[in-house]
Design a protein around this motif. Structure first.
Motif: not given
Length: 475
Positions: A84-111
């Protein structure tokens, strides 16, 4: 050199599971790692067993993901705080080049602001009203598969469910109806998923993005196939009518608060993200459901009794979903034992706390649905497949008191999976359409899960189709 995060890692929560006022220096120390790689070798060898080992040591356990300090949390209260604190006191981590290659900067990856904008544009496409419109397609595809089966036929459930959910995804997302669309994207997605799992739990997780590896090359080739298919379908949509009922058409016409549309690249990223959420997770859930039903005759009997009662003379539709209470429980219990998403992480920002204890900024905090869903503190007989635990009595009291965030197969908080309703409705309707007519007897004595992008069986899931007598009488 000792970093701020390194300085805090020494310690232990009490053995009762309490999340009281322990100091950060009191957190449990995890298993000893090796120089430079930390606990990565043990994690990579068997991530599920590794997280269970951490869970059994305490509610807060420190370990090392390579050279990086990490904290594992096991208590639902703290998992809820993390989510519940993601986007406030916890940040979405970099999920790695493999996931970013597939999903790009979609809603799961974006911050941040970019994530909030994309979520507001994608969310209307998967609201309950829209899911209702997709339900007919889900049921039609399942019924067509049922019609193609015959008594005594031998099938690979994994292949059958993958082909089915691929077809449903292609029809509901792209509005396409050709096998070529589903097959081309499906084959490429299988390659990408396998390589993402290998990258996540192997040495690739520590390598810089610019380091070439054979696995990364395979992901790029698979993604190129997906990109070509998506570009072709998007072009076809733009040349046609704009009021088509599929998800892609809704994304193409969506506007943000400034009146801007999603760019071509954003359309591609969100389309692939929706495909992964709408196909991969449901396919995996259905495979595990058939496996569990085959090993639990009493559960299968109760399920078919409900299907005979609710669907005596018709195929399932959206209006039947609410009445299929036990079928929903079967799906929910399957997701407990074999959650498609098996880990979540966040990065502590300045001021982050868990259970009232400050967490040093930069600490990567991990939680695992696999280990939490099988924790004996929250579930009686946690290894037993028992859908009844999700039922309620006539007064609405649950059969078991299960804490919030002791079950979170779709995540939670602001970044909860947007496709949760879509996935649950699809799994229930597909299972109902097939199980009202057939039993599937899986022959393998034990199938083990392999953590990749989702939890996948470690082998072919071969089964014999048995026509149910009442199903035969109805047709």
């Amino acid at each position: 050199m000792t970093t701020q995060a390194d300085a805090g890692f020494t310690g232990s929560a009490d053995s009762t599971g309490s999340t009281g006022s322990v100091g950060f220096a009191d957190f449990v120390e995890g298993p000893r790692g090796v120089p430079l790689l930390g606990n990565l070798p043990a994690f990579g060898k068997d991530p599920l067993a590794f997280f269970e080992l951490l869970r059994d040591r305490g509610d807060f356990v420190r370990w090392r993901f390579g050279p990086r300090p990490a904290l594992f949390v096991a208590h639902p209260d703290n998992i809820g705080e993390l989510l519940t604190e993601v986007e406030s006191t916890f940040d979405q981590p970099d999920l790695g080049i493999a996931i970013r290659t597939l999903l790009g900067n979609g809603v799961v990856v974006a911050k941040g602001r970019d994530w909030r904008r994309k979520r507001s544009l994608v969310q209307p496409s998967v609201r309950p009203k829209q899911v209702r419109s997709y339900a007919a397609t889900m049921a039609e595809c399942a019924v067509a598969l049922a019609d193609s089966w015959s008594d005594g036929q031998r099938i690979d459930i994994k292949k059958e469910m993958a082909a089915l959910t691929q077809l449903i995804a292609v029809r509901t997302i792209f509005g396409a109806d050709t096998a070529a669309d589903a097959e081309a994207i499906g084959r490429a997605m299988d390659v990408a998923q396998q390589e993402i799992g290998a990258e996540l739990s192997g040495i690739g997780a520590l390598l810089p993005d610019w380091v070439p590896t054979p696995g990364r090359a395979r992901i790029k080739r698979a993604t190129a196939v997906i990109d070509a298919e998506v570009a072709r379908v998007v072009s076809r949509h733009r040349d046609g009518e704009e009021d088509r009922p599929d998800l892609l058409s809704r994304l193409l016409t969506a506007r943000d608060e400034t009146g801007a549309h999603l760019s071509d690249r954003e359309i591609r990223d969100e389309t692939v993200t929706l495909y992964v959420g709408g196909h991969e997770t449901t396919s995996s859930t259905l495979v595990w459901a058939w496996y569990l039903l085959s090993r639990n005759e009493a559960v299968r009997r109760t399920l078919t009794e409900e299907l005979d009662r609710v669907l005596p003379d018709h195929e399932p539709g959206y209006d039947d979903y609410a009445s299929l209470v036990y079928t929903q429980a079967v799906v929910k219990e399957t997701l407990r034992l074999y959650p498609t998403i098996w880990l979540l992480t966040g990065i502590a920002k300045e001021g982050a706390t868990l259970g009232g204890t400050p967490i040093p900024a930069g600490t990567r905090v991990w939680s695992s649905q696999w280990s939490t869903h099988r924790d004996p503190r929250w579930y009686a007989d946690p290894e037993t497949f028992r859908p009844e635990r999700w039922l309620t009595d006539e007064e609405g009291r649950p059969a078991e008191e299960i804490p919030e965030y002791a079950w979170y197969p779709f995540g939670g908080g602001p970044r909860v999976c947007l496709g949760t309703r879509f996935a649950l409705v699809e799994a229930v309707l597909v299972l109902a359409a097939l199980a009202r007519r057939y039993d599937l007897d899986v022959t393998a004595p034990e199938i083990r899960p392999v953590p990749s992008l989702t939890l996948q069986p470690d082998r072919e899931v071969l089964a014999t189709i048995r026509t149910r007598s009442r199903g035969r009488e109805r047709e």
